[in-house]
Design a protein around this motif. Structure first.
Motif, PDB file in Angstrom:
ATOM      1  N   THR A 267     -20.132  -1.156   1.418  1.00 18.40           N
ATOM      2  CA  THR A 267     -21.365  -1.707   2.067  1.00 18.40           C
ATOM      3  C   THR A 267     -21.486  -0.908   3.359  1.00 18.40           C
ATOM      4  N   LYS A 268     -20.500  -0.440   4.037  1.00 19.75           N
ATOM      5  CA  LYS A 268     -20.368  -0.234   5.118  1.00 19.75           C
ATOM      6  C   LYS A 268     -20.940  -1.258   6.316  1.00 19.75           C
ATOM      7  N   ARG A 269     -20.487  -2.522   5.969  1.00 18.88           N
ATOM      8  CA  ARG A 269     -20.693  -3.711   6.824  1.00 18.88           C
ATOM      9  C   ARG A 269     -22.020  -3.639   6.935  1.00 18.88           C
ATOM     10  N   TYR A 270     -22.972  -3.360   6.136  1.00 21.15           N
ATOM     11  CA  TYR A 270     -24.470  -3.792   6.449  1.00 21.15           C
ATOM     12  C   TYR A 270     -24.860  -5.262   5.636  1.00 21.15           C
ATOM     13  N   PRO A 271     -25.401  -6.085   6.509  1.00 17.49           N
ATOM     14  CA  PRO A 271     -25.521  -7.278   5.979  1.00 17.49           C
ATOM     15  C   PRO A 271     -26.220  -7.378   4.468  1.00 17.49           C
ATOM     16  N   TYR A 272     -27.466  -6.596   4.374  1.00 21.68           N
ATOM     17  CA  TYR A 272     -28.143  -6.709   3.184  1.00 21.68           C
ATOM     18  C   TYR A 272     -27.034  -6.472   1.955  1.00 21.68           C
ATOM     19  N   PHE A 273     -26.333  -5.404   2.136  1.00 16.31           N
ATOM     20  CA  PHE A 273     -25.346  -4.927   0.895  1.00 16.31           C
ATOM     21  C   PHE A 273     -24.199  -6.058   0.932  1.00 16.31           C
ATOM     22  N   LEU A 274     -23.792  -6.351   1.857  1.00 23.82           N
ATOM     23  CA  LEU A 274     -22.458  -7.454   1.818  1.00 23.82           C
ATOM     24  C   LEU A 274     -22.994  -8.587   0.810  1.00 23.82           C
ATOM     25  N   GLN A 275     -24.309  -8.940   1.191  1.00 24.14           N
ATOM     26  CA  GLN A 275     -24.822 -10.199   0.584  1.00 24.14           C
ATOM     27  C   GLN A 275     -24.917  -9.623  -0.955  1.00 24.14           C
ATOM     28  N   GLN A 276     -25.515  -8.855  -1.466  1.00 28.22           N
ATOM     29  CA  GLN A 276     -25.692  -8.023  -2.645  1.00 28.22           C
ATOM     30  C   GLN A 276     -24.318  -7.987  -3.535  1.00 28.22           C
ATOM     31  N   TRP A 277     -23.374  -7.234  -2.631  1.00 30.08           N
ATOM     32  CA  TRP A 277     -22.158  -6.989  -3.464  1.00 30.08           C
ATOM     33  C   TRP A 277     -21.402  -8.270  -3.757  1.00 30.08           C
ATOM     34  N   SER A 278     -21.380  -9.287  -2.671  1.00 32.37           N
ATOM     35  CA  SER A 278     -20.730 -10.425  -2.765  1.00 32.37           C
ATOM     36  C   SER A 278     -21.365 -11.254  -4.057  1.00 32.37           C
ATOM     37  N   TYR A 279     -22.519 -11.047  -4.053  1.00 35.31           N
ATOM     38  CA  TYR A 279     -23.427 -11.757  -5.150  1.00 35.31           C
ATOM     39  C   TYR A 279     -22.899 -11.654  -6.457  1.00 35.31           C
ATOM     40  N   GLU A 280     -22.908 -10.092  -6.940  1.00 33.42           N
ATOM     41  CA  GLU A 280     -22.582  -9.477  -8.167  1.00 33.42           C
ATOM     42  C   GLU A 280     -21.251  -9.678  -8.248  1.00 33.42           C
ATOM     43  N   ALA A 281     -20.372  -9.691  -7.293  1.00 35.72           N
ATOM     44  CA  ALA A 281     -18.815  -9.723  -7.547  1.00 35.72           C
ATOM     45  C   ALA A 281     -18.526 -11.192  -8.356  1.00 35.72           C
ATOM     46  N   TRP A 282     -19.154 -12.095  -7.516  1.00 38.85           N
ATOM     47  CA  TRP A 282     -18.916 -13.667  -7.924  1.00 38.85           C
ATOM     48  C   TRP A 282     -19.406 -13.907  -9.368  1.00 38.85           C
ATOM     49  N   ASN A 283     -20.622 -13.159  -9.659  1.00 38.27           N
ATOM     50  CA  ASN A 283     -21.081 -13.484 -11.046  1.00 38.27           C
ATOM     51  C   ASN A 283     -20.089 -13.063 -12.192  1.00 38.27           C
ATOM     52  N   VAL A 284     -19.346 -11.580 -11.907  1.00 39.13           N
ATOM     53  CA  VAL A 284     -18.539 -11.177 -12.766  1.00 39.13           C
ATOM     54  C   VAL A 284     -17.011 -11.732 -12.858  1.00 39.13           C
ATOM     55  N   ALA A 285     -16.801 -12.238 -11.734  1.00 38.39           N
ATOM     56  CA  ALA A 285     -15.421 -13.269 -11.453  1.00 38.39           C
ATOM     57  C   ALA A 285     -15.093 -14.470 -12.388  1.00 38.39           C
ATOM     58  N   SER A 286     -14.059 -14.852 -12.520  1.00 32.66           N
ATOM     59  CA  SER A 286     -13.976 -15.947 -13.370  1.00 32.66           C
ATOM     60  C   SER A 286     -12.465 -16.664 -12.467  1.00 32.66           C
ATOM     61  N   ASN A 287     -12.141 -17.780 -12.876  1.00 33.13           N
ATOM     62  CA  ASN A 287     -11.091 -18.591 -12.354  1.00 33.13           C
ATOM     63  C   ASN A 287     -11.091 -18.804 -10.801  1.00 33.13           C
ATOM     64  N   ASN A 288     -12.176 -18.927 -10.213  1.00 33.26           N
ATOM     65  CA  ASN A 288     -12.265 -19.172  -8.923  1.00 33.26           C
ATOM     66  C   ASN A 288     -11.503 -18.296  -7.846  1.00 33.26           C
ATOM     67  N   VAL A 289     -11.232 -16.968  -8.323  1.00 35.77           N
ATOM     68  CA  VAL A 289     -10.629 -15.991  -7.512  1.00 35.77           C
ATOM     69  C   VAL A 289     -11.574 -14.722  -7.776  1.00 35.77           C
ATOM     70  N   ILE A 290     -12.017 -14.256  -6.648  1.00 31.62           N
ATOM     71  CA  ILE A 290     -12.590 -12.809  -6.563  1.00 31.62           C
ATOM     72  C   ILE A 290     -11.956 -11.642  -6.429  1.00 31.62           C
ATOM     73  N   THR A 291     -11.631 -10.947  -7.433  1.00 31.46           N
ATOM     74  CA  THR A 291     -10.348  -9.746  -7.034  1.00 31.46           C
ATOM     75  C   THR A 291     -11.034  -8.429  -6.930  1.00 31.46           C
ATOM     76  N   ALA A 292     -10.319  -7.453  -6.581  1.00 27.60           N
ATOM     77  CA  ALA A 292     -10.863  -5.887  -6.605  1.00 27.60           C
ATOM     78  C   ALA A 292     -11.461  -5.597  -7.538  1.00 27.60           C
ATOM     79  N   ARG A 293     -10.774  -5.773  -8.873  1.00 28.97           N
ATOM     80  CA  ARG A 293     -11.184  -5.616 -10.104  1.00 28.97           C
ATOM     81  C   ARG A 293     -12.665  -5.954 -10.407  1.00 28.97           C
ATOM     82  N   ASP A 294     -12.913  -7.447  -9.923  1.00 28.94           N
ATOM     83  CA  ASP A 294     -14.205  -7.881 -10.137  1.00 28.94           C
ATOM     84  C   ASP A 294     -15.326  -7.077  -9.207  1.00 28.94           C
ATOM     85  N   VAL A 295     -14.879  -6.615  -8.157  1.00 28.71           N
ATOM     86  CA  VAL A 295     -15.767  -5.814  -7.333  1.00 28.71           C
ATOM     87  C   VAL A 295     -16.089  -4.513  -7.827  1.00 28.71           C
TER      88      VAL A 295
END
Ligand SMILES: Nc1ncnc2c1ncn2[C@@H]1O[C@H](COP(=O)(O)OP(=O)(O)O)[C@@H](O)[C@H]1O
Ligand SMILES: [Mg+2]
Length: 396
Positions: A267-295
């Protein structure tokens, strides 16, 4: 994980789950607002930065602070195809109407409404619902020359005087200021100049793309004195990490360090992209942990969502020759490049693409960080252009 609990879900205009960093911008604005409340002037802060860095979020936050301080606020967003008077008049009218109900401000506010009427006459603007509400005689000779640089300051003075009489300061917020014309921008500068000369409790707070730095035209020297231009950019590593980690933590979800690093990186630390990547990573993650694999797994989702929304809406506002110009700029990579180099890639003279470049600057697609240089106003737009126009024959 449960998308219902996803804290990063994009909501149009809603504040981010964690407003990370920006403390100095916020506390400087707070100081300016407090000074306004005790009748002292300050430089008007104009937040300057690329798309998606969080200017609007900050402007709204500052508006809320102002309201909590008992300051009356007027908030407008400039856009192409609507003039500054058309944008501002409804808010000014409403402010004057409510000031006309304040005992001590009655006369000044009613005078303000007459000035508003002559202002509209002068510029030959008829704004339907406004005209309806203004069954009042104009103050002929005030603010009705038809020259916005002369008339706007008179209108603002009238508003400022009503605000002073009521002891309720006014703060005017203008977002997307790059869409104002030079004359409109200059009329705001001259207004603030007059307001400060008369020690009236009215403050302007703005935001826009970097091209507003070149918008002041003849009023440049005033602008430098009256305005400050806090730069809003990518978040620091520390703040970006907070923006990623804290909202999940609130939900009892941990993000692995490697995952955080990967988001920071892509994301190069740009806020809009941070939100977007965090959002999508959350959706694919399981078990209350977000891993590098999820990202990693979320990468394509994040990119295509951005392409379909953030990037595409801007791309589609451009005609074929503008797209071609942007494609050539993208070919040079990310960052700022000589306009001559873009022209050379296109196989034409710099002067022959100058009008296209000018239109792209007006549209807010690119800006000129220094004379003769050109850069996208949207971070990562170069990569998007290559995706949108993959096999592009630049000289064709
Ligand atoms: N300081 C911040 N911390 C975390 N997220 C932020 C921050 N500032 C902005 N954002 C997020 O970035 C996105 C873009 O913000 P916005 O204010 O619309 O940018 P701009 O007006 O500069 O184009 C929004 O989704 C917002 O929630
Ligand atoms: Mg914005």
């Amino acid at each position: 994980m449960d998308p219902v609990r996803n804290p990063y879900a994009p909501g149009a205009g809603s504040p981010p789950p964690e407003l990370a960093g920006r403390q100095d911008v916020i506390s400087n604005a707070e100081t300016a607002l407090r000074r306004l409340s005790i009748g002292r002037s300050s430089q008007s802060p104009i937040l300057v930065g690329l798309r998606g860095v969080g200017k609007t979020v900050l402007l709204v936050k500052i508006q809320h602070i102002a309201e909590a301080e008992g300051i009356r606020t007027i908030y407008v967003e400039a856009h192409e195809g609507k003039s500054l008077p058309e944008l501002l008049v409804p808010g000014i009218r409403q402010a004057l109407f409510s000031l006309s109900l304040v005992e001590n401000a009655k006369d000044k506010a009613r005078r303000g409404l007459r000035v508003l009427k002559s202002f509209l006459n002068g510029l030959r603007i008829s704004i339907n619902d406004i005209e309806l509400g203004l069954s009042i005689d104009p103050e002929t000779g005030t603010a009705d020359s038809g020259d916005i640089e002369a008339d706007m300051p008179q209108l603002m003075l009238a508003l400022g005087e009503a605000a002073a009489a009521s002891r309720e300061p006014v703060a005017i917020f203008v977002d997307e200021m790059q869409y104002l014309s030079e004359k409109e921008f200059s009329s705001l500068i001259m207004s603030i100049h007059r307001i400060n000369q008369n020690s009236l409790p009215l403050l302007l707070i703005g935001a826009g793309l970097p091209q507003i730095l070149g918008l002041a035209g003849n009023s440049k020297s005033y602008a430098e004195r009256l305005f400050s231009y806090p730069k809003i950019g990518a978040l620091s590593e520390h703040d970006a990490t907070h923006a990623i980690v804290n909202p999940a933590k609130e939900e009892g979800v941990r993000i692995e360090t490697a995952a955080v690093h990967q988001i920071l990186d892509v994301t190069k630390r740009y806020p809009y992209f941070l939100q977007q990547w965090s959002y999508e990573a959350w959706n694919v993650a399981s078990n209350n942990v977000i891993t590098a694999r999820d990202v990693f797994a979320a990468h394509n989702n994040a990119l295509s969502t951005l392409d379909e929304s953030f990037f595409k809406v801007r791309y589609e506002r451009c005609n074929p020759s503008e797209k071609k110009y942007m494609r050539a700029l993208a070919e040079l990579g990310s960052g700022s490049f000589r306009s001559g180099d873009v022209a050379e890639l296109l196989g034409v003279k710099t002067t022959s693409v100058a009008p296209t470049r000018g239109k792209l600057i007006k549209k807010g697609m690119i800006y000129s960080p220094a004379h003769g240089d050109t850069e996208f106003t949207v971070p990562l737009f170069d990569e998007y252009m290559k995706r949108a126009m993959p096999s592009f024959n630049l000289r064709g």
